[in-house]
Design a protein around this motif. Sequence first.
Motif, PDB file in Angstrom:
ATOM      1  N   PHE A 383      -7.725  23.930  95.398  1.00 50.86           N
ATOM      2  CA  PHE A 383      -7.597  25.390  95.470  1.00 50.86           C
ATOM      3  C   PHE A 383      -8.476  26.057  94.417  1.00 50.86           C
ATOM      4  N   SER A 384      -8.457  25.516  93.194  1.00 50.15           N
ATOM      5  CA  SER A 384      -9.276  26.065  92.123  1.00 50.15           C
ATOM      6  C   SER A 384     -10.759  25.949  92.462  1.00 50.15           C
ATOM      7  N   SER A 385     -11.151  24.832  93.042  1.00 58.50           N
ATOM      8  CA  SER A 385     -12.554  24.604  93.393  1.00 58.50           C
ATOM      9  C   SER A 385     -13.013  25.544  94.496  1.00 58.50           C
ATOM     10  N   TYR A 386     -12.139  25.739  95.483  1.00 57.49           N
ATOM     11  CA  TYR A 386     -12.501  26.657  96.561  1.00 57.49           C
ATOM     12  C   TYR A 386     -12.584  28.084  96.025  1.00 57.49           C
ATOM     13  N   GLY A 387     -11.694  28.430  95.103  1.00 56.19           N
ATOM     14  CA  GLY A 387     -11.756  29.752  94.483  1.00 56.19           C
ATOM     15  C   GLY A 387     -13.072  29.952  93.748  1.00 56.19           C
ATOM     16  N   MET A 388     -13.548  28.929  93.034  1.00 53.02           N
ATOM     17  CA  MET A 388     -14.826  29.006  92.341  1.00 53.02           C
ATOM     18  C   MET A 388     -15.979  29.137  93.328  1.00 53.02           C
ATOM     19  N   TYR A 389     -15.903  28.398  94.417  1.00 53.61           N
ATOM     20  CA  TYR A 389     -16.961  28.456  95.438  1.00 53.61           C
ATOM     21  C   TYR A 389     -17.072  29.865  96.031  1.00 53.61           C
ATOM     22  N   MET A 395     -20.715  36.463  93.868  1.00 48.09           N
ATOM     23  CA  MET A 395     -21.597  36.842  92.773  1.00 48.09           C
ATOM     24  C   MET A 395     -23.071  36.724  93.179  1.00 48.09           C
ATOM     25  N   LEU A 396     -23.416  35.647  93.855  1.00 46.97           N
ATOM     26  CA  LEU A 396     -24.808  35.429  94.256  1.00 46.97           C
ATOM     27  C   LEU A 396     -25.270  36.433  95.302  1.00 46.97           C
ATOM     28  N   LEU A 402     -28.413  42.102  87.102  1.00 42.21           N
ATOM     29  CA  LEU A 402     -27.810  42.023  85.782  1.00 42.21           C
ATOM     30  C   LEU A 402     -26.339  41.605  85.879  1.00 42.21           C
ATOM     31  N   ILE A 403     -25.611  42.252  86.780  1.00 43.55           N
ATOM     32  CA  ILE A 403     -24.188  41.910  86.958  1.00 43.55           C
ATOM     33  C   ILE A 403     -24.052  40.480  87.466  1.00 43.55           C
ATOM     34  N   LYS A 404     -24.914  40.121  88.398  1.00 42.93           N
ATOM     35  CA  LYS A 404     -24.871  38.774  88.970  1.00 42.93           C
ATOM     36  C   LYS A 404     -25.055  37.716  87.881  1.00 42.93           C
ATOM     37  N   ARG A 405     -26.103  37.854  87.097  1.00 45.74           N
ATOM     38  CA  ARG A 405     -26.394  36.858  86.060  1.00 45.74           C
ATOM     39  C   ARG A 405     -25.341  36.864  84.959  1.00 45.74           C
ATOM     40  N   ALA A 407     -22.148  37.722  85.221  1.00 43.69           N
ATOM     41  CA  ALA A 407     -20.891  37.145  85.707  1.00 43.69           C
ATOM     42  C   ALA A 407     -20.968  35.619  85.735  1.00 43.69           C
ATOM     43  N   ILE A 408     -22.102  35.107  86.214  1.00 42.49           N
ATOM     44  CA  ILE A 408     -22.270  33.649  86.286  1.00 42.49           C
ATOM     45  C   ILE A 408     -22.356  33.047  84.885  1.00 42.49           C
TER      46      ILE A 408
END
Length: 571
Positions: A383-389, A395-396, A402-405, A407-408
């Motif tokens: 679940f955590s991994s899918y949330g990150m994906y 984000m991408l 600027l926000i994209k970079r 946040a990552i």
Amino acid sequence: MINFVKNTSFWTSILPIIVIFCLGFFLRFYNLSNIPSGLYADETAIGYNAYSILQTGKDEYGVSYPLYFRSFDDYKMPVYIYMTVLTIKAFGANAFAIRFPSALFGSLAIIALFFLIYELSKNKKIAIISSLFLTINPWHIFFSRAGYEVNVATTLLVIGTLFFIMAINRKNNLLFFIISIIAFLISLYTYNITRIIAPLIFLMLIVLYYKNITTVSKKLLVGLLALFFIGMLPFLITLVTLQSQAGFSSQQDALITGKVTRAEIMQTRSYFVFLPGIIQKVFLNYWVLLVWKFLSNLVSFFSTGFFFTTGSDHPNENIGGFGMFYYFDFPLMLFGAYQGLRKKVKFLYPFYLWFVLLLFIGAIVVNHVGTRTYPAIIPLVVFSSYGMYVFLEKMLNLKNTLIKRSAILVSVGIIAFSCLFYLTSYFIRFPIEYAKEWHAEDLQTVNYIASISKNYNKIVFDDSSQFIYTYFLFYAKYPPLLHQQQAVYVPDGLVDRVVKDGKYEFRKVDWGKELSSKKTLFITGKDNVPNNVKPLAIFTYPTRPVVIFYDRKIAQYPVTDVAYEIFQSNP
């Protein structure tokens, strides 16, 4: 061959999982013999029983090649102990041999989860994130680095699920179905809680993929169930025949239907005897209070303290000051589970059901210690991994660079710091701070005793030392045949303990009378002998820093705790 080597797309596709596996292997095997800094009691029991099987073909009680190993008035499942027989044969009777199966299967779980997620989702990115998150997970690292049977059992659950899905994806491949069943059955014989979980997960998969199986032949379904049932027969038969054996039925007391919960219910009801009989019968009867206990356990299963802040309160299941997951896992789990339900992501369905099964089983267990809830690590990591994906995808896709970079970068920074803080705490602070809980000085103490034992007619471990007999047996490599012939066991609460084994005794010492006995060696705790007697040797735990806040000041000073003091009787 040259074309294969030059196939950069192939190496690019498998390189991430190779790197992740190497990282996972390193984190699980690095300095494995010394961190944790000693063995916990069950590890020494596993090690000595395996050593005894290797030397004599019998366990510590003299039973030949048992299916269940009686230990501390409980019964251990056989798989891990028989694995340890092989590793002791290969590496000798030491900590590395005991921990090798768990570290190996902990490493294999990383690969197995990668292929399982890929088989289900056909998405390599989600599979890579899942295997990475399992690699760095605190709970999984900790349990992979000690002799925890449940870690091996959980890996076998993942392998069983993987081959089941592989069989479905390959038009009901019979060989893969058989491998899947074998993995589930071995898991069933590896740890107590998976005796319940393994059959349920197998049946869950049958239900989920019922149509896929029966479209080819209903005989296949019947055959799979029959094969699984045949594999369970030894467990089912012994479950009935061993109920009368001392200690075997005590496993039931780990459930809310056992004597522990019944005693709690009786105590609760005793406070309300003055109430009208109708109220006691309707609202305070045994079954109502049992359901209440079940609901209480169900709610406590969602303890954020256990999972994310303080972790297990058992000293052999946590390094202190950390949860079983990282802080960042909490929002990712919720987000991933929610997104999976909202989008009806089918590859997550087996993990939702897996988690629900663990939720139900966890609610019928008296205490939610880290071992009994451990198989929940797999769905929660997914679940955590899918949330990150999903988060990274969003984000991408942002147009604002600027926000994209940012946040990552912030996300990577949080994950990197979390891992660094945990790993440095585990490898540097934990071995020192928890040296007492892991009996860090027992090996050196036993080696010292062994080196001078021939000079004494009697060697007594005083009760104040809290020295557990299996530590002596394993570290001293005490001849199993002698132990089987000489050991005297007595019940001590919920466990059995040895009080005498040849010239070695484990009991309370009467210092006034026994110090004058001839050729006797005593092992005791700190400050437990008359002041005029000087110790022969003192064993201490590593010096640890202690910081206190008092009178608006911070004071720091080193503390060195005494583990054991050794005395000899007056000549």
